[in-house]
Design an enzyme around this catalytic site. Structure first.
Site, PDB file in Angstrom:
ATOM      1  N   SER A 116       0.532  -1.314   0.312  1.00  0.00           N
ATOM      2  CA  SER A 116       0.101  -0.228   0.041  1.00  0.00           C
ATOM      3  C   SER A 116       0.740   1.437  -0.278  1.00  0.00           C
ATOM      4  O   SER A 116       1.783   1.715   1.139  1.00  0.00           O
ATOM      5  CB  SER A 116      -0.831   0.049   1.506  1.00  0.00           C
ATOM      6  OG  SER A 116      -2.050   1.408   1.184  1.00  0.00           O
ATOM      7  N   GLY A 117       0.395   2.153  -1.211  1.00  0.00           N
ATOM      8  CA  GLY A 117       1.171   3.490  -0.837  1.00  0.00           C
ATOM      9  C   GLY A 117       2.444   3.677  -2.130  1.00  0.00           C
ATOM     10  O   GLY A 117       3.177   4.403  -2.361  1.00  0.00           O
TER      11      GLY A 117
ATOM     12  N   THR B 103      -2.076   2.461  -8.328  1.00  0.00           N
ATOM     13  CA  THR B 103      -3.212   3.239  -8.240  1.00  0.00           C
ATOM     14  C   THR B 103      -2.384   4.124  -9.851  1.00  0.00           C
ATOM     15  O   THR B 103      -3.040   4.506 -10.713  1.00  0.00           O
ATOM     16  CB  THR B 103      -3.632   4.132  -7.646  1.00  0.00           C
ATOM     17  OG1 THR B 103      -4.346   3.134  -6.348  1.00  0.00           O
ATOM     18  CG2 THR B 103      -5.293   5.045  -7.732  1.00  0.00           C
TER      19      THR B 103
ATOM     20  N   ASN C  38      -0.503   6.286   2.896  1.00  0.00           N
ATOM     21  CA  ASN C  38      -0.534   6.489   1.301  1.00  0.00           C
ATOM     22  C   ASN C  38      -1.779   7.476   1.858  1.00  0.00           C
ATOM     23  O   ASN C  38      -2.676   7.112   2.466  1.00  0.00           O
ATOM     24  CB  ASN C  38      -0.986   5.230   0.750  1.00  0.00           C
ATOM     25  CG  ASN C  38      -1.467   5.956  -0.285  1.00  0.00           C
ATOM     26  OD1 ASN C  38      -0.721   7.076  -1.181  1.00  0.00           O
ATOM     27  ND2 ASN C  38      -1.725   5.185  -1.733  1.00  0.00           N
TER      28      ASN C  38
ATOM     29  N   SER D  15      -4.819   5.944  -1.077  1.00  0.00           N
ATOM     30  CA  SER D  15      -4.591   4.922  -0.635  1.00  0.00           C
ATOM     31  C   SER D  15      -6.271   3.569  -1.653  1.00  0.00           C
ATOM     32  O   SER D  15      -6.741   3.902  -0.603  1.00  0.00           O
ATOM     33  CB  SER D  15      -4.728   4.557   1.014  1.00  0.00           C
ATOM     34  OG  SER D  15      -4.715   2.154   0.737  1.00  0.00           O
ATOM     35  N   SER D  16      -5.825   3.312  -1.954  1.00  0.00           N
ATOM     36  CA  SER D  16      -7.056   2.546  -2.399  1.00  0.00           C
ATOM     37  C   SER D  16      -7.895   1.346  -1.574  1.00  0.00           C
ATOM     38  O   SER D  16      -7.472   0.450  -0.625  1.00  0.00           O
ATOM     39  CB  SER D  16      -6.737   1.231  -4.266  1.00  0.00           C
ATOM     40  OG  SER D  16      -6.443   2.253  -5.118  1.00  0.00           O
TER      41      SER D  16
ATOM     42  N   GLY E 194      -2.557  -2.949  -1.914  1.00  0.00           N
ATOM     43  CA  GLY E 194      -1.609  -3.914  -1.366  1.00  0.00           C
ATOM     44  C   GLY E 194      -1.365  -4.796  -0.468  1.00  0.00           C
ATOM     45  O   GLY E 194      -2.815  -4.227   0.593  1.00  0.00           O
TER      46      GLY E 194
ATOM     47  N   GLU F  57      -1.209  -5.966   3.609  1.00  0.00           N
ATOM     48  CA  GLU F  57      -0.856  -4.603   4.651  1.00  0.00           C
ATOM     49  C   GLU F  57      -0.740  -5.359   5.905  1.00  0.00           C
ATOM     50  O   GLU F  57      -0.957  -6.256   5.889  1.00  0.00           O
ATOM     51  CB  GLU F  57      -2.757  -3.990   5.042  1.00  0.00           C
ATOM     52  CG  GLU F  57      -2.827  -3.475   4.056  1.00  0.00           C
ATOM     53  CD  GLU F  57      -4.184  -2.487   3.479  1.00  0.00           C
ATOM     54  OE1 GLU F  57      -4.389  -1.601   3.276  1.00  0.00           O
ATOM     55  OE2 GLU F  57      -5.110  -3.138   4.865  1.00  0.00           O
TER      56      GLU F  57
END
Length: 1255
Positions: free
Chosen positions: A133-134, A138, A184, A187-188, A414, A416
């Site tokens: 993540s980050g 995306t 992030n 973040s998605s 992503g 985590e």
């Protein structure tokens, strides 16, 4: 000779020395200022393969703003946390049409490779983006969509609309599906798989989005310094005054769901601007203003639901702290406000006895239970709203036409690892495990297994296979974590803590798995990316993911149809089947995602996060080394260096590259007679590829380096360029020959065209003098032409311009001009001929004299209208008199060598009003009212021409008056000069032994289906009688009555069709008048039938025809009288179609050469869903069928419960800001909840009407 790079001048090459050495070009000093490459762009070229060397190379490149690096075809991206300016239009165009070795590593290179492979190999493609993540997943997905939209072409408005919609999904889904987290800022919090559909021309015609696992718990709670989904802050900050008034909207600090984490703003996020972008994206997608208003209304409902606070009564039950908030919630939901309060503070329980319905009780809820129910309602509304938006986007992006290939882009959450990891992290990490498994399957395990299966020489490489972790989570037997959760949820219904304890007991059987470890109220899973500790508390309740019946009834009782549409499926309370849990759904979604990805050719982007602080200058060596290890980059490099970059079946290889070998192709046709393996081997040999660069497997050919594949593709492209050049050369040679032929024809025509005109004038002059005047031999020559302007006055010669200026004729065209002799009278002496210039125009005769000073002056002008006659002698002299009106000068007497031509032009210009007088003497007017004559006497002593003296002209004899022009002289036969220039023409013509063309063969894996021409059936077919048939039997005796003749065979009834409208047919079509009756010979599915009328066949539209009902059978005729023998008919021959006849190519608009139906009228078979062309020659048929309008999302069915009358809008509650929750994750102990064609007849009728009106 090439121009030099410095001055652009031609550079003379240095002369070679005697030793044969050539001068080496001097190095350019500008090369020292070019950007130096840092590290290696492709890590397969690393000298030392280790995790540390990979990390060192990535650090060097990242520090120098080089964030992209290749491992073969896999792109490694390190997030720069700043804008590098590398996604501009200029950079994008630099990657267009280039293979990845021609340009530096970039996400545009991956997008170009996927798009090219889709068009070249006609295979579905997918881009799998993975990482923490980050790490920039995306952003990479957005750049891929940007590149594909830019290069996919298409000028149609619908194609551009699809591109705009695909790009508009980014801001829309980011607003509703992304949030600011500690790692992030964007973040998605959901997974997204975007599939873009392309037609056979590589143009996007539709798209579809699949959503995975929205983190809906974020709606009701976030940890410190995180935020809710972006849309809540955008809405509360950027809403219009009308929305604020309608929804009672306030700032984000006024709502519990947006303020409990104490993070209302982010430094690099402009919520107001993003809200405008979100509304603009909704308009691009096609959401109506009403739909947008309803979406914003749902957001307001969620925000106000979060502000409902509960107090505790003396009996421990919950109560509404401020009923004004619930009243406003009821107003927004369009339900009874008292029902809202009841549902939030009490639950309806129903008892059953032996399967029979029992009593119903209202069980009050304590504050914790009421808070959980409130949050469950908010999460369910938001989750269903998000799914509705995704489905609505898919409806708008529905394919406009048939598609052939798909490019998928996977942007998913992503891996985590938090301090407090619960059910959401388990699902997210499980999906990442599945993606890692795909990467292992396709890049490591499957590749090595394929080498063994194809018997390729290969050195196995060890790697970690994470299938054991995936089985730990998803397997049913032995049961995995999801199976244990489902069992715990099924056995413990009411108490969540009891269900959690049951789950922990069931996980004891997982202790044998080395990647699982139970630790009291927690358990540890050793993922490929690291060890993660999960908290069991609340996990079973989150897995249930169900909404209680009371809340569903509250929604069903709403008068808002949009709110009801968000809950289309209600669970059946009488069903004994266990509803699917959240674990079941995520496992099913992950399985479907893996299945879709395995159907496409993957491209990989592995993203790496350089630090946890989102810093553009910090490179955390330890953290990145950990990511390098669990991403398996080292193993990937080893496999890539030892393996083969490209492989494909023999059939595909031959189909793609057979053009490169003269042994397998001829003029674009496949001619290899052997099998596909030998053909593939021959192609690789003929292209000069080294043997160590490729190997032949059992069913596939393997190419080691991508450079070899790129070389093959370059040769293939060059082949088409060479073929095009050869065709152009032959065409230019043909055009050169054609132009030379045209020039010869034009030259001949020009030479004769003017001569024909001059000859026609000459013939007219001969007709005027024929039989009346002796002729000179020069006048009778065949090549004599009446040129007219002998002084070239029209050509603006020097003399001509002076004469024209003297005559002052202006722009008048000169018909005749020549030097003449004018008889000038002398005082007291005989007249004497004097040289003059005569110019004849369409208005007058001008006589110009040259004085002693050399000046030209107009001596006399005789208007044509004053000329009465022209007098000439009947001898061969050159004298003539122009008889005009009475004047002081008298009539001019002229001696002109071109007398016949002058007389001819005078007669034509005066429209034959001037009479031509021919006799032995000429009468003329010497002065006013004084006439005189000139006599003409034959005198053979005159040496040439004639002699004038004292009004007498002595003339030698000439040709008889009846003489005709000499016939044209026969031209000498010209020498044919064939054109022998051009590289394709050989001297002396083509070779006597031309090369035989090899027989074309079907490509491997394909079969040739040649459609035989349909036989044309003539009208009234009759069985033919052969001329050589056996003799008829002898006549019967006279005394025996012959039997009656057998009845004729029953003729099959042919259906008749009547024309409903008049139809004006074109070439190959049948013209019809209303009520014409025709027979149908052939019916085609494209809307045209082959009909026959009066023995003539043609095509007619079937919509113009209607079936004629069959007539009643006619009674049989009585038998003939006895002894009467029926007359024998002559043998009739029937026209039988030749089934083996070859089809004849027909130019559109022309009839077929063999009398058959026009081939271009028959629609070819089509494999796609689009309708076949109904009439190629019509402009109507060339247009595609209209695109159906976009369907709207389904509207909810009738409400099961009648909605109560909703009171008017209550006052907006002004509750104080709720007390924020203490730091930390606030949701850890909360029980969560669940979530046509054109009418051909009408068009042709209008066309016929227009034609009738025009006539």
């Amino acid at each position: 000779m090439a121009p030099s790079k410095k001055a652009g001048k031609k550079v003379t090459p240095a002369a070679k020395k005697s030793g044969g050495q050539t001068k080496v070009a001097k190095a350019d000093w500008k090369e020292g200022f070019k950007k130096k490459q840092v590290g290696v762009a492709d890590m397969t070229l690393l000298t030392t393969i280790s995790n540390e060397s990979i990390n060192d190379n990535l650090q060097k490149r990242w520090t120098n703003a080089e964030i992209y690096t290749y491992i073969g075809a896999v792109l490694i991206s390190v997030n720069p946390f700043k804008d590098l300016g590398i996604y501009t239009e200029e950079v994008l165009q630099r990657y267009r049409g280039k293979n990845r070795l021609e340009v530096p590593p970039h996400v545009f290179g991956i997008a170009e490779s996927a798009y090219y492979n889709m068009n070249a190999y006609h295979e579905n493609q997918c881009v799998i983006i993975s990482g923490e993540s980050g790490a920039g997943k995306t952003e990479a997905a957005k750049r891929i969509m940007q590149y594909i939209a830019a290069v996919s072409g298409g000028q149609d408005s619908s194609i551009q609309e699809i591109k705009d919609m695909v790009l508009a999904t980014n801001p829309l889904l980011e607003s509703f599906g992304c949030a600011k987290t500690l790692r992030n800022n964007n973040s998605s919090r959901h997974g997204k798989y975007l599939e873009i559909m392309f037609n056979d021309r590589g143009e996007p015609v539709g798209a579809q989005i699949t959503n995975y696992l929205l983190e809906k718990n974020r709606v009701v709670g976030q940890i410190e310094n995180e935020r809710n989904f972006h849309i809540f802050y955008q809405f509360t900050k950027g809403a219009s005054d009308d929305h604020r008034e309608a929804f009672g909207l306030q700032g984000p600090e006024a709502y519990a769901y947006t303020s409990m984490s104490n993070c209302l703003s982010v430094s690099d996020i402009d919520d107001v601007k993003d809200f405008r972008d979100t509304l603009a994206a909704m308009q691009v997608i096609g959401l109506s203003a009403e739909e947008q208003n309803e979406i914003l209304k749902m957001l307001a409902i969620i925000l106000w639901i979060g502000n409902v606070q509960f107090g505790e009564n003396d009996d421990g039950n919950s109560s509404i702290a401020d009923t004004g908030v619930t009243d406003f919630v009821g107003y927004l939901m369009e339900v009874d406000t008292e029902q809202v309060q009841k549902v939030l503070t009490a639950r309806v329980m129903e008892t059953t006895r032996g399967g029979r319905r029992g009593s119903i009780y209202d069980v009050p809820l304590n504050p914790a239970q009421a808070t959980s129910g409130r949050d469950a309602l908010a999460k369910a509304i938001y989750n269903n709203l998000f799914e509705w938006i995704v489905s609505r986007v898919n409806v708008s992006m529905k394919t406009r036409s048939a598609y052939t290939q798909v490019i998928g882009i996977l942007d998913i959450f992503g891996f985590e690892i938090f301090e407090d990891n619960s059910f959401e992290q388990l699902c997210i990490n499980y999906v990442n495990e599945k993606l890692q498994q795909i990467f292992i399957e396709l890049t490591l395990k499957t590749e090595q297994e394929e080498y063994v299966r194809e018997q390729i020489q290969w050195t196995p490489i060890k790697y970690f296979n994470n299938k054991i972790v995936c089985d730990l989570i998803e397997e049913k037997r032995p049961p995995g974590i999801f199976a244990a959760l489902n069992d715990a949820c099924a056995t413990a219904h009411a108490d969540p803590s009891a269900a959690d304890s049951s789950f922990m007991q069931r996980t004891a059987m997982l202790s044998s798995n080395p990647h699982f470890e139970a630790r009291g109220g927690q358990f540890l899973v050793r993922h490929y990316a690291g060890d993660v500790m999960y908290n069991v508390a609340g996990m079973t309740d989150k897995n249930k993911d169900s909404l209680i019946k009371d809340l569903l009834d509250l929604v069903a009782g709403s008068s808002n149809s949009f709110l009801q549409a968000l809950f289309p499926d209600r669970p059946d309370p009488n069903s004994k089947k266990r509803p699917p849990t959240a674990g079941d759904r995520i496992k099913q979604s992950a399985g479907a995602l893996v299945e879709n990805l395995m159907k496409a050719q993957p491209s990989y982007i592995r993203t790496i996060k350089p630090n946890q602080n989102r810093s553009a200058s910090e490179y955390d060596l330890k953290a990145i080394l950990h990511q390098i290890k669990y991403l398996g980059l080292q193993e990937n490099i080893r496999v890539r260096r030892a393996g083969f970059a490209y492989r494909n079946t023999f059939e595909k290889m031959v189909e793609r590259f057979y053009l490169l070998s003269p042994n397998t192709s001829y003029a674009g046709e496949y001619t290899w007679n052997g099998d596909s393996k030998s053909g593939c081997q021959q192609i690789l040999k003929d292209t000069g590829i080294a043997k160590e660069e490729w190997q032949m497997g059992v069913t596939k050919a393997f190419i080691k380096n991508p450079e070899t594949l790129f070389a093959l593709e370059t040769m293939r492209d060059r082949y088409w360029h060479n073929m095009a050049a050869r065709i152009q050369r032959a065409f230019r040679n043909y055009m050169r020959y054609k132009h030379e032929c045209a020039r010869r024809i034009q030259r001949f025509w020009k030479n004769n065209k003017e001569g024909i005109v001059y000859s026609q004038i000459r013939d007219y002059g001969h007709q005027l003098l024929s039989g009346r005047k002796e002729r000179r031999r020069f006048s009778l020559l065949s090549y004599r032409r009446f040129m007219g302007d002998y002084l070239d006055i029209n050509g603006k010669s020097a003399l001509g311009e002076e004469l024209a200026q003297a005559c002052n004729i202006g722009g008048d065209q000169v018909t005749f001009s020549s030097r003449i002799q004018l008889l000038v009278p002398k005082f007291g002496r005989s007249s004497k001929p004097s040289p003059r210039f005569l110019i004849l125009t369409s208005k007058a005769v001008h006589i110009v004299a040259l004085d002693a000073q050399g000046q030209y002056s107009l001596e006399r002008k005789v208007p044509l209208v004053t000329i009465k006659s022209i007098a000439m002698s009947n001898l061969r002299d050159d004298w003539l008199v122009i008889n005009g009106g009475a004047s002081e000068e008298g009539d001019p007497i002229i001696s002109c060598v071109f007398k016949t031509e002058l007389v001819t032009h005078l007669v034509k210009l005066t429209n034959s009003n001037a009479n031509l007088l021919i006799g032995p003497m000429i009468d003329y007017c010497k002065k006013k009212e004084k006439r005189a004559q000139i006599k003409f006497i034959k005198d053979e002593t005159v040496p040439r021409n004639d002699l004038y003296k004292s009004h007498t002209v002595h003339v030698p004899s000439g040709e008889p008056p009846s003489s005709l022009s000499r016939p044209p002289a026969k031209r000498k036969a010209g020498v044919v000069r064939p054109i022998t220039q051009g590289k394709l023409l050989k001297a002396g013509g083509p070779s006597s032994t031309p090369r035989s063309k090899p027989t074309a063969q079907p490509l491997p894996g394909r079969t040739t289906t040649s459609a035989a021409p349909k036989p044309i059936i003539q009208q009234n077919p009759v069985a033919s009688h052969s001329a050589s048939a056996s003799k008829p039997p002898p006549a019967p005796p006279r005394n025996i009555a012959p039997p009656p003749p057998p009845p004729p065979p029953k003729r099959p009834e042919i259906p008749q069709y009547r024309a409903k409208f008049a139809f004006e047919g074109q070439e190959g079509e049948m013209s019809l008048k209303k009520d014409d009756v025709v027979e149908v010979v052939e019916k085609d599915d494209n809307g045209w039938w082959l009909v026959q009328k009066n023995g003539v066949e043609g095509w007619a539209p079937n919509n113009y025809l209607e079936l004629v009902p069959p007539q009643a059978p006619i009674a049989a005729a009585p038998p003939p009288p006895p002894r009467k023998i029926p007359p024998v008919k002559a043998n009739a021959t029937a026209s039988v179609a030749n089934a083996s006849a070859k089809p004849v190519s027909v130019v559109p608009g022309m009839a077929a050469g063999n009398g058959s139906a026009t081939p271009w009228k028959k629609a070819p078979a089509s494999s796609d869903d689009s309708p076949a062309s109904s009439r190629p020659s019509s402009s109507l048929a060339s247009k595609p069928p209209p695109i159906a309008s976009k369907p709207k999302p389904p509207i909810a069915s009738a409400k099961p419960v009648a909605a109560p009358k909703v009171p008017g809008k209550p006052a907006i509650p002004s509750a104080p800001r709720p007390t924020p929750a203490p730091p930390g994750r606030t949701t850890g102990n909360k029980p969560p909840s669940a979530p046509g064609q054109v009418d051909l007849a009408a068009a042709l009728a209008k066309r016929a009407q227009r034609m009738a009106d025009n006539q």
